[in-house]
Design an enzyme around this catalytic site. Sequence first.
Site, PDB file in Angstrom:
ATOM      1  CG  ASP A  19      47.363  35.119  48.181  1.00  0.00           C
ATOM      2  OD1 ASP A  19      46.945  36.186  48.399  1.00  0.00           O
ATOM      3  OD2 ASP A  19      47.421  34.387  49.017  1.00  0.00           O
ATOM      4  CG  ASN A  67      39.053  40.114  48.800  1.00  0.00           C
ATOM      5  OD1 ASN A  67      39.378  39.454  47.698  1.00  0.00           O
ATOM      6  ND2 ASN A  67      40.001  39.812  49.718  1.00  0.00           N
TER       7      ASN A  67
HETATM    8  C1  FPP Z   1      45.381  38.873  46.032  1.00  0.00           C
HETATM    9  O1  FPP Z   1      46.493  39.506  46.319  1.00  0.00           O
HETATM   10  C2  FPP Z   1      44.731  39.294  44.708  1.00  0.00           C
HETATM   11  C3  FPP Z   1      43.612  40.009  44.558  1.00  0.00           C
HETATM   12  C4  FPP Z   1      42.704  40.042  45.968  1.00  0.00           C
HETATM   13  C5  FPP Z   1      43.080  40.757  43.724  1.00  0.00           C
HETATM   14  C6  FPP Z   1      43.211  39.816  42.251  1.00  0.00           C
HETATM   15  C7  FPP Z   1      43.090  40.978  41.363  1.00  0.00           C
HETATM   16  C8  FPP Z   1      43.897  41.008  40.222  1.00  0.00           C
HETATM   17  C9  FPP Z   1      45.109  40.006  39.881  1.00  0.00           C
HETATM   18  C10 FPP Z   1      43.715  42.262  39.338  1.00  0.00           C
HETATM   19  C11 FPP Z   1      42.662  42.288  38.496  1.00  0.00           C
HETATM   20  C12 FPP Z   1      42.003  40.939  37.770  1.00  0.00           C
HETATM   21  C13 FPP Z   1      41.367  41.025  36.730  1.00  0.00           C
HETATM   22  C14 FPP Z   1      40.420  39.738  36.557  1.00  0.00           C
HETATM   23  C15 FPP Z   1      41.552  41.695  35.606  1.00  0.00           C
HETATM   24  P1  FPP Z   1      46.494  40.135  47.803  1.00  0.00           P
HETATM   25  O2  FPP Z   1      46.103  41.670  47.809  1.00  0.00           O
HETATM   26  O3  FPP Z   1      45.675  39.326  48.623  1.00  0.00           O
HETATM   27  O4  FPP Z   1      48.077  39.795  48.155  1.00  0.00           O
HETATM   28  P2  FPP Z   1      48.392  39.688  49.711  1.00  0.00           P
HETATM   29  O5  FPP Z   1      48.083  38.519  49.925  1.00  0.00           O
HETATM   30  O6  FPP Z   1      49.875  39.789  49.459  1.00  0.00           O
HETATM   31  O7  FPP Z   1      47.879  40.905  50.653  1.00  0.00           O
END
Ligand code: FPP
Length: 252
Positions: A19, A67
């Site tokens: 996250d 998501n």
């Molecule tokens: C959460 O941060 C992260 C995600 C929804 C996506 C996770 C994806 C990756 C780390 C990149 C690629 C993955 C792979 C397996 C190559 P958020 O966007 O919810 O952050 P926030 O809570 O600050 O908005």
Amino acid sequence: MMVELDPSQLPRHVAVIMDGNGRWAQQRGLTRLHGHRVGKESVRAVIEAGKRLGLEYLTLFAFSSENWQRPPREVDGLMNLLRRYLESELGKMMKHQIRLLAVGDLSRLPPPVRQALRSTIARTRDNTGMTVILAVSYGGRDDILRATRAIARQVARGEMDPQTIDADTVAAHLGTAGIPDPDLLIRTSGEMRISNFFLWQLAYTELYVTDTMWPDFREREFLQALAFFQQRHRRFGRTAEQTARERLRAAN
Ligand code: FPP
């Protein structure tokens, strides 16, 4: 800080809620997608560290069933990132003997992403190193609902007696069938929530929440999380089952 780990007391299965990509980027005046791109480097770092330490299973929560409600640009960006990651990492996965698996409702993925995932899973299926499980389009309740439906169908067909349904029956119908429950859950970016991740599987899992945002979570932070796990175990003592399992592993 040097992180000392006892190699005989590593978790078998570590699960991670990655996250904070969006917030990390916004704090720097960058696009959310930029945060996901840097987060991809953390994915790489954690997989490499896990493999080097000899973890058996590493689950990464890459995309939740909720998501899909994000702005289409961000969803498209994440999907492209995932597809390109799978395509670019195949060589490394083969070299390091990493086996890829996926849990979640893959039918909702854009066909090229689904195809890349299926093909990487097929090509790495005989690898004998660490298993990386990508949770994509995954929801814990959805997982339990699908297991419930599958079990109900068997009961309706007269193939299963409701009296015989136990925890093993349910576990065997989840996306994670055959995979041991996580010993350690890591959540980055400070939120004390499960966010509809593994609901069934986390029943006895140690929880580790760090304020570090995912793009900043690299090998050092990962080792710190593992050290936390080992301290918990030393402090609270181990169960008979765990010691038996460890003895068994040491003997092998
Ligand atoms: C959460 O941060 C992260 C995600 C929804 C996506 C996770 C994806 C990756 C780390 C990149 C690629 C993955 C792979 C397996 C190559 P958020 O966007 O919810 O952050 P926030 O809570 O600050 O908005």
